[in-house]
Design a protein around this motif. Structure first.
Motif, mmCIF file in Angstrom:
data_model
loop_
_atom_site.group_PDB
_atom_site.id
_atom_site.type_symbol
_atom_site.label_atom_id
_atom_site.label_comp_id
_atom_site.label_asym_id
_atom_site.label_seq_id
_atom_site.Cartn_x
_atom_site.Cartn_y
_atom_site.Cartn_z
ATOM 1 N N ALA A 61 0.827 -1.205 0.000
ATOM 2 C CA ALA A 61 0.000 0.000 0.000
ATOM 3 C C ALA A 61 0.863 1.258 0.000
ATOM 4 O O ALA A 61 0.538 2.254 -0.655
ATOM 5 C CB ALA A 61 -0.948 -0.008 1.197
ATOM 6 N N ARG A 62 1.967 1.223 0.728
ATOM 7 C CA ARG A 62 2.880 2.369 0.723
ATOM 8 C C ARG A 62 3.519 2.559 -0.647
ATOM 9 O O ARG A 62 3.748 3.682 -1.092
ATOM 10 C CB ARG A 62 3.971 2.165 1.774
ATOM 11 N N ALA A 63 3.824 1.440 -1.297
ATOM 12 C CA ALA A 63 4.477 1.530 -2.610
ATOM 13 C C ALA A 63 3.552 2.086 -3.678
ATOM 14 O O ALA A 63 4.028 2.683 -4.654
ATOM 15 C CB ALA A 63 4.988 0.143 -3.030
ATOM 16 N N ARG A 64 2.263 1.895 -3.518
ATOM 17 C CA ARG A 64 1.286 2.393 -4.484
ATOM 18 C C ARG A 64 0.228 3.210 -3.746
ATOM 19 O O ARG A 64 -0.813 2.670 -3.326
ATOM 20 C CB ARG A 64 0.621 1.225 -5.213
ATOM 21 N N PRO A 65 0.470 4.500 -3.529
ATOM 22 C CA PRO A 65 -0.512 5.341 -2.836
ATOM 23 C C PRO A 65 -1.872 5.300 -3.521
ATOM 24 O O PRO A 65 -1.972 5.105 -4.748
ATOM 25 C CB PRO A 65 0.114 6.737 -2.914
ATOM 26 N N ASP A 66 -2.926 5.474 -2.720
ATOM 27 C CA ASP A 66 -4.321 5.447 -3.183
ATOM 28 C C ASP A 66 -4.794 4.055 -3.563
ATOM 29 O O ASP A 66 -5.839 3.907 -4.209
ATOM 30 C CB ASP A 66 -4.545 6.406 -4.360
ATOM 31 N N SER A 67 -4.033 3.025 -3.182
ATOM 32 C CA SER A 67 -4.506 1.668 -3.437
ATOM 33 C C SER A 67 -5.725 1.363 -2.574
ATOM 34 O O SER A 67 -5.965 1.994 -1.543
ATOM 35 C CB SER A 67 -3.402 0.651 -3.134
ATOM 36 N N TRP A 68 -6.481 0.369 -3.015
ATOM 37 C CA TRP A 68 -7.657 -0.095 -2.280
ATOM 38 C C TRP A 68 -7.278 -1.350 -1.512
ATOM 39 O O TRP A 68 -6.669 -2.269 -2.064
ATOM 40 C CB TRP A 68 -8.799 -0.411 -3.229
ATOM 41 N N VAL A 69 -7.659 -1.402 -0.255
ATOM 42 C CA VAL A 69 -7.462 -2.596 0.578
ATOM 43 C C VAL A 69 -8.828 -3.129 0.958
ATOM 44 O O VAL A 69 -9.634 -2.424 1.569
ATOM 45 C CB VAL A 69 -6.648 -2.270 1.843
ATOM 46 N N ILE A 70 -9.100 -4.360 0.576
ATOM 47 C CA ILE A 70 -10.375 -5.003 0.887
ATOM 48 C C ILE A 70 -10.120 -6.072 1.950
ATOM 49 O O ILE A 70 -9.379 -7.026 1.722
ATOM 50 C CB ILE A 70 -11.018 -5.625 -0.367
ATOM 51 N N ALA A 71 -10.715 -5.865 3.106
ATOM 52 C CA ALA A 71 -10.549 -6.773 4.250
ATOM 53 C C ALA A 71 -11.924 -7.302 4.633
ATOM 54 O O ALA A 71 -12.610 -6.716 5.476
ATOM 55 C CB ALA A 71 -9.889 -6.047 5.414
ATOM 56 N N PRO A 72 -12.375 -8.398 4.025
ATOM 57 C CA PRO A 72 -13.766 -8.836 4.204
ATOM 58 C C PRO A 72 -14.145 -9.229 5.620
ATOM 59 O O PRO A 72 -15.322 -9.204 5.969
ATOM 60 C CB PRO A 72 -13.881 -10.029 3.240
ATOM 61 N N HIS A 73 -13.175 -9.586 6.457
ATOM 62 C CA HIS A 73 -13.475 -9.959 7.842
ATOM 63 C C HIS A 73 -13.053 -8.883 8.834
ATOM 64 O O HIS A 73 -12.973 -9.143 10.038
ATOM 65 C CB HIS A 73 -12.784 -11.277 8.194
ATOM 66 N N GLY A 74 -12.756 -7.692 8.347
ATOM 67 C CA GLY A 74 -12.312 -6.626 9.222
ATOM 68 C C GLY A 74 -10.799 -6.501 9.208
ATOM 69 O O GLY A 74 -10.091 -7.222 8.493
ATOM 70 N N ILE A 75 -10.289 -5.573 10.037
ATOM 71 C CA ILE A 75 -8.868 -5.274 10.003
ATOM 72 C C ILE A 75 -8.432 -4.783 11.377
ATOM 73 O O ILE A 75 -9.213 -4.147 12.100
ATOM 74 C CB ILE A 75 -8.599 -4.210 8.911
ATOM 75 N N THR A 76 -7.215 -5.078 11.759
ATOM 76 C CA THR A 76 -6.729 -4.674 13.073
ATOM 77 C C THR A 76 -6.516 -3.157 13.126
ATOM 78 O O THR A 76 -6.281 -2.512 12.110
ATOM 79 C CB THR A 76 -5.406 -5.365 13.426
ATOM 80 N N ARG A 77 -6.555 -2.636 14.337
ATOM 81 C CA ARG A 77 -6.375 -1.189 14.506
ATOM 82 C C ARG A 77 -4.981 -0.750 14.067
ATOM 83 O O ARG A 77 -4.813 0.286 13.421
ATOM 84 C CB ARG A 77 -6.617 -0.814 15.966
ATOM 85 N N GLU A 78 -3.976 -1.536 14.433
ATOM 86 C CA GLU A 78 -2.601 -1.180 14.075
ATOM 87 C C GLU A 78 -2.433 -1.111 12.561
ATOM 88 O O GLU A 78 -1.803 -0.178 12.028
ATOM 89 C CB GLU A 78 -1.630 -2.202 14.666
ATOM 90 N N THR A 79 -3.006 -2.088 11.843
ATOM 91 C CA THR A 79 -2.890 -2.103 10.388
ATOM 92 C C THR A 79 -3.686 -0.958 9.768
ATOM 93 O O THR A 79 -3.238 -0.333 8.796
ATOM 94 C CB THR A 79 -3.372 -3.453 9.833
ATOM 95 N N THR A 80 -4.865 -0.680 10.328
ATOM 96 C CA THR A 80 -5.666 0.433 9.822
ATOM 97 C C THR A 80 -4.897 1.746 9.919
ATOM 98 O O THR A 80 -4.879 2.550 8.971
ATOM 99 C CB THR A 80 -6.979 0.545 10.609
ATOM 100 N N THR A 81 -4.244 1.970 11.046
ATOM 101 C CA THR A 81 -3.459 3.195 11.234
ATOM 102 C C THR A 81 -2.336 3.289 10.204
ATOM 103 O O THR A 81 -2.105 4.350 9.600
ATOM 104 C CB THR A 81 -2.877 3.239 12.650
ATOM 105 N N ALA A 82 -1.630 2.177 9.995
ATOM 106 C CA ALA A 82 -0.534 2.173 9.029
ATOM 107 C C ALA A 82 -1.039 2.411 7.614
ATOM 108 O O ALA A 82 -0.403 3.121 6.819
ATOM 109 C CB ALA A 82 0.216 0.845 9.099
ATOM 110 N N LEU A 83 -2.200 1.859 7.281
ATOM 111 C CA LEU A 83 -2.746 2.032 5.939
ATOM 112 C C LEU A 83 -3.220 3.468 5.716
ATOM 113 O O LEU A 83 -3.112 4.001 4.599
ATOM 114 C CB LEU A 83 -3.895 1.048 5.716
ATOM 115 N N ARG A 84 -3.750 4.076 6.736
ATOM 116 C CA ARG A 84 -4.151 5.484 6.604
ATOM 117 C C ARG A 84 -2.938 6.363 6.325
ATOM 118 O O ARG A 84 -2.995 7.282 5.485
ATOM 119 C CB ARG A 84 -4.865 5.943 7.874
ATOM 120 N N LYS A 85 -1.838 6.098 7.009
ATOM 121 C CA LYS A 85 -0.613 6.847 6.749
ATOM 122 C C LYS A 85 -0.109 6.610 5.328
ATOM 123 O O LYS A 85 0.516 7.492 4.728
ATOM 124 C CB LYS A 85 0.464 6.455 7.760
ATOM 125 N N ALA A 86 -0.387 5.430 4.796
ATOM 126 C CA ALA A 86 0.019 5.102 3.425
ATOM 127 C C ALA A 86 -0.968 5.631 2.381
ATOM 128 O O ALA A 86 -0.784 5.393 1.186
ATOM 129 C CB ALA A 86 0.159 3.594 3.280
#
Length: 412
Positions: free
Chosen positions: A27-52
């Motif tokens: 996600a960091r390598a390709r800004p504005d990418s879409w992440v699909i997490a059908p069962h939800g996502i951890t808070r730590e990962t969500t924070t990192a993805l927002r920064k990305a």
């Protein structure tokens, strides 16, 4: 200019594991990418993805995706009931395998729902990738998902029984809509025997951008956090105690030690009776952290260790996230010779010490040698030796591979 990726991670809700690291790195390598997490996502990962600057989707989009996701949850519930009902060895093997077959179907429906969501939300992405894909029903996932895609198949742990094989044959014409990526040649060979029509290639899953090596200051913090003196040896045993890990051999080997050793254990699930035995051993100093841990705490565990310990059963040949962590973080490695390809890659590497898989005496000798003669830390070339690439290179590879599908199959 590079276009965004669609990254589907069905296990983004589980803390820990190297799938979280790869997801964020891409996600960091390709800004504005879409992440699909059908069962939800951890808070730590969500924070990192927002920064990305990634866009995160945790609910199905569209009626078809919603129906598929409901079907997946129903199948998962049936599987859970079956696992409890048929776990006794008194049941025939075919009956005990039935819940696992239902799980394969549930995973397929989850993938299809995510692919349908990708069709609606980002139809023009550079690549659509399921980062942790099921080892079965590839064609059915592509057919129900309506979307050509790449799928990382990490291992072959559950095979299709007759009913699912029949389903697979009915939809095998859809298999060319997907390309499988296998982290090791051994996994690729296993899959090729079962799915000869499924295109595939070998590609290491783990990613290393060369920026994550543990510093001397972090090492000092790790030692302080676990109250380990600088002059006393420590090894770490990270991750859940799954069947492919050979904890029985380690159990015997620890009893053979004749020098003190700090053992940092972090993960889930663990075996409490085994841990109780280790606490009673005269030369073992146990430091225990239960449950999956986030990446920041994991760095602390690695920082405190003189070496990472990987103990697997002979013949296990899937990619080891712990071996990759050792190279990424710059931590020496003690590893069993369970995988001939990995053993050959590590041959003559001063930062890695191998021991005979399934042999407690060999493991005890390796641990004892480490206490008296610490291993040097791996250099920056260790990651490339194991086949790891930077996230930008991995994203480019995914884009090029996905392009092979497009002339054959229209998007969505």
């Amino acid at each position: 200019m590079t276009a965004p990726l669609i990254l589907i991670e069905p296990y983004a809700h589980r803390p820990g594991g190297h799938h979280q690291h790869a997801l964020v790195a891409l996600a960091r390598a390709r800004p504005d990418s879409w992440v699909i997490a059908p069962h939800g996502i951890t808070r730590e990962t969500t924070t990192a993805l927002r920064k990305a600057k990634a866009r995160v989707i945790t609910a199905p989009t569209g009626a078809v995706a919603a129906v598929l996701m409901v079907g997946s949850r129903v199948m998962s519930a049936f599987s859970a009931v079956g696992l409890r009902a048929f776990r006794s060895g008194r049941w025939p093997r075919a009956v005990r395998r039935l819940p696992h077959q239902v799980t394969l179907l549930a995973r397929c429906l989850t993938e299809a729902a995510a692919l349908r969501t990708a069709c609606v939300r980002a139809p023009n992405a550079d690549a659509v990738v399921i980062l942790t894909a099921s080892e079965a029903l590839h064609g059915l996932a592509a057919l129900l998902g309506g979307q050509p895609h790449l799928r990382f198949v990490h291992e072959i742990s559950t095979t299709e029984d007759l009913p699912l094989r029949l389903v697979g044959r009915l939809v095998r014409r859809a298999e060319p809509r997907a390309i499988a990526l296998y982290p090791t040649a051994a996994v690729a060979a296993q899959a090729a025997n079962r799915f000869p029509r499924l295109a595939g290639q070998v590609r290491t899953y783990a990613i290393d951008d060369g920026t994550e090596r543990i510093s001397p200051a972090e090492r000092a913090c790790g030692r302080t956090a676990f109250a380990i003196p600088d002059d006393e040896p420590a090894v770490c045993l990270v991750g859940g105690w799954w069947p492919h890990k050979d904890l029985a051999t380690l159990d015997v080997a620890l009893g053979k030690l004749r020098r003190p050793l700090h053992l940092l254990v972090a993960g889930h699930p663990l075996n409490e009776p085994t841990l109780d035995r280790w606490r009673q051993l005269p030369y073992v100093r146990l430091h225990l952290t239960r449950g999956p841990v986030g990446e920041q705490f994991l760095r602390l565990v690695y920082a405190a260790a003189d070496a990472a310990l990987v103990v697997r059963r002979p013949g296990v040949a899937k990619e080891s996230g712990l071996v990759m962590d050792s190279a990424r973080y710059g931590i020496p490695l003690l590893v069993s010779d369970h995988d001939p390809a990995l053993t050959a890659a590590l041959q003559d590497q001063p930062w890695a010490r191998t021991f005979t898989a399934g042999d407690p005496t060999s493991l005890a000798e390796a641990l004892s040698t480490t206490t008296s003669t610490p291993l040097p830390r791996p250099g920056p070339d260790a990651s490339r030796l194991l086949g790891m690439w930077p996230a930008t290179d991995q994203a480019d590879l995914l884009t090029r591979t996905y392009a092979r599908l497009l002339p054959k199959e229209p998007r969505c």
